[in-house]
Design an enzyme around this catalytic site. Structure first.
Site, PDB file in Angstrom:
ATOM      1  N   GLY A  29       0.807  -1.224   0.000  1.00 51.10           N
ATOM      2  CA  GLY A  29       0.000   0.000   0.000  1.00 51.10           C
ATOM      3  C   GLY A  29       0.835   1.266   0.000  1.00 51.10           C
ATOM      4  N   HIS A  35       4.239   1.544  -8.094  1.00 50.18           N
ATOM      5  CA  HIS A  35       3.254   0.455  -7.994  1.00 50.18           C
ATOM      6  C   HIS A  35       2.323   0.472  -9.203  1.00 50.18           C
ATOM      7  CE1 HIS A  35       3.919   1.323  -3.525  1.00 50.18           C
ATOM      8  NE2 HIS A  35       4.236   0.041  -3.618  1.00 50.18           N
ATOM      9  N   GLN A  59       8.000  -9.187   7.730  1.00 50.05           N
ATOM     10  CA  GLN A  59       9.197  -8.779   6.996  1.00 50.05           C
ATOM     11  C   GLN A  59       9.856  -7.524   7.550  1.00 50.05           C
ATOM     12  OE1 GLN A  59       6.889  -8.238   3.239  1.00 50.05           O
ATOM     13  NE2 GLN A  59       8.279  -6.528   2.885  1.00 50.05           N
ATOM     14  N   LYS A 148      13.281  -2.213  -8.421  1.00 46.48           N
ATOM     15  CA  LYS A 148      13.779  -1.363  -7.340  1.00 46.48           C
ATOM     16  C   LYS A 148      14.223  -2.232  -6.158  1.00 46.48           C
ATOM     17  CE  LYS A 148      12.975   1.650  -3.778  1.00 46.48           C
ATOM     18  NZ  LYS A 148      12.204   0.953  -2.759  1.00 46.48           N
ATOM     19  N   ASP A 149      13.456  -3.313  -5.912  1.00 50.26           N
ATOM     20  CA  ASP A 149      13.820  -4.256  -4.849  1.00 50.26           C
ATOM     21  C   ASP A 149      14.484  -5.467  -5.516  1.00 50.26           C
ATOM     22  OD1 ASP A 149      12.526  -2.980  -2.373  1.00 50.26           O
ATOM     23  OD2 ASP A 149      10.972  -2.873  -3.889  1.00 50.26           O
ATOM     24  N   GLN A 152      14.949  -8.675  -3.676  1.00 45.35           N
ATOM     25  CA  GLN A 152      13.643  -9.305  -3.421  1.00 45.35           C
ATOM     26  C   GLN A 152      13.193 -10.119  -4.640  1.00 45.35           C
ATOM     27  OE1 GLN A 152      10.145  -7.571  -1.203  1.00 45.35           O
ATOM     28  NE2 GLN A 152       9.551  -7.013  -3.267  1.00 45.35           N
ATOM     29  N   SER A 185       7.280   4.151  -0.964  1.00 48.25           N
ATOM     30  CA  SER A 185       6.305   4.601   0.032  1.00 48.25           C
ATOM     31  C   SER A 185       7.022   5.330   1.157  1.00 48.25           C
ATOM     32  CB  SER A 185       5.540   3.404   0.604  1.00 48.25           C
ATOM     33  OG  SER A 185       4.949   2.678  -0.446  1.00 48.25           O
TER      34      SER A 185
END
Ligand code: AMP
Length: 280
Positions: A29, A35, A59, A148-149, A152, A185
Site C-alpha cells: 500500500g 506500484h 518482513q 527497485k527491490d 527481493q 512509500s
C-alpha cells in the site's frame, strides 16, 4: 473494482473468473507511480488484475519501521480504481497467517547473508512467508515485482523455483521522481530537504556507471560511491555493493556478465535502497 478482505470470498470470485488469465501485484500500500506501473503492465498482459495490500509484519526487522510505515487505504483504492484494477485484496493478519500457519522451509543461501539479507536479518524470511501464502491464495498466471527491490526479485524467483507456484515472475523497471530518486512509500517520511538530498543515490549510481571500464576495480568504485554519498549529502550509506545480476555474487572485474550496483543508505531514520545495472 471489487475489494475483498476474506480469503474465501476472494478465491471464490477468482475461481468463477478462471480460465481468464490473472496478473497479480503484491504491495504494502501507500501506492505511488512505481506500484501503478506494475498494475499497468499487469493489465496489458492479463485478463484480470489482482492487487494485494498488506503491510506484512513478518518482513519488518525494525518495529519502529513497521509502526511508521505509511498507510492510506482510501487513496490506494482510488488510485487502483483509476487504473482499472479489477480486484483488490486487503487481508487481515489472521487471514494471511491463520493459526497453525507453517513457515516455508526454504534455504535462501547467500541471498540471506548479503546486502538486504545482511542488514535486515529475517527480512527475506518474512517476504518468503507472505509471498508464498499470497501466491497460493491468488494462484496467478503472472506476478509482477519491481526491480527497485532487486534482491527481493531474486528471493521471489528462488521461492518460486522451489515450490513451482506461478508460471511467470515479471520484473518491472524502477519508477523515479524527476530528481532520479526511486519512488518508494517511505519517501513520504522524508523532510523536503532529505527528499532533495536523497537524489544523491541515483546520481551516484549513474556516475558510477560512467566510471566502469574493463580493468576497473569494483571494490574501488564501491569505496568511491560511499565517499561520494557521504561528502555530498546528509545521507549515511550502509553499503554499496557491485554484484552479478544473475547470482548477486560480488564481482572482482567487469568481463561481459551483467553487473548491478546496489545501495542502501539512511536519510535521518528512513532507510532507502536503489540499484542500477552498470555493465555492460
Ligand atoms: P512495496 O509496496 O514497497 O512492497 O512494493 C510493492 C511492489 O512494488 C514491489 O514489487 C516493489 O518492488 C514495487 N515497487 C516499489 N517501488 C517501485 C518503484 N519505484 N518502481 C517500480 N516498482 C516499485
Amino acid at each position: 473494482m471489487l475489494v475483498y478482505s476474506s480469503v474465501d470470498a476472494l478465491t471464490g470470485e477468482l475461481d468463477k473468473k478462471r480460465p481468464a488469465s490473472i496478473g497479480f501485484v503484491p504491495t504494502m500500500g501507500a501506492l505511488h507511480k512505481g506500484h501503478l506501473g506494475l498494475v499497468d503492465q499487469a493489465k496489458k498482459e492479463n485478463d484480470i488484475v489482482v492487487v494485494s495490500i498488506f503491510v506484512n509484519p513478518a518482513q519488518f526487522n525494525n518495529k519502529n519501521d513497521l509502526l511508521r510505515y505509511p498507510r492510506d487505504l482510501e487513496n490506494d483504492l482510488q488510485l487502483l480504481n483509476s487504473r482499472s484494477c479489477d480486484i483488490v485484496f486487503v487481508p487481515t493478519e489472521e487471514e494471511i497467517y491463520p493459526p497453525g500457519y507453517q513457515e516455508p522451509d526454504l534455504d535462501l543461501g547467500m541471498l540471506e547473508s548479503v546486502m538486504e539479507g545482511k542488514f535486515r536479518p529475517g527480512h527475506f524470511k518474512g517476504v518468503v512467508m507472505v509471498v508464498k501464502r499470497l501466491f497460493e491464495i491468488v494462484r496467478p498466471d503472472k506476478a509482477y515485482f519491481g526491480k527497485k527491490d532487486f534482491q527481493q526479485v531474486a528471493v521471489v524467483r528462488r521461492l518460486n523455483e522451489a515450490f513451482e507456484l506461478v508460471p511467470e515472475i515479471i520484473a518491472c523497471p524502477t519508477a523515479r521522481e524527476a530528481s532520479g530518486l526511486a519512488m518508494s512509500s517511505r519517501n513520504e517520511l522524508l523532510t523536503p530537504e532529505q527528499r532533495q538530498d536523497a537524489s544523491i543515490l541515483f546520481r551516484t549510481l549513474t556516475s558510477l556507471k560512467e566510471k566502469v571500464k574493463p580493468g576497473e576495480d569494483p571494490a574501488l568504485l564501491s569505496m568511491w560511491a560511499i565517499q561520494n554519498i557521504e561528502q555530498n549529502s546528509s545521507l549515511k550509506p550502509e553499503y554499496v555493493e557491485i554484484v552479478k545480476e544473475s547470482s548477486l555474487e560480488p564481482v572482482s572485474r567487469f568481463n561481459g556478465t551483467p553487473v548491478v550496483a546496489c545501495v542502501a543508505a539512511w536519510a535521518g531514520n528512513v532507510r532507502l535502497i536503489d540499484n542500477l545495472t552498470i555493465f555492460p
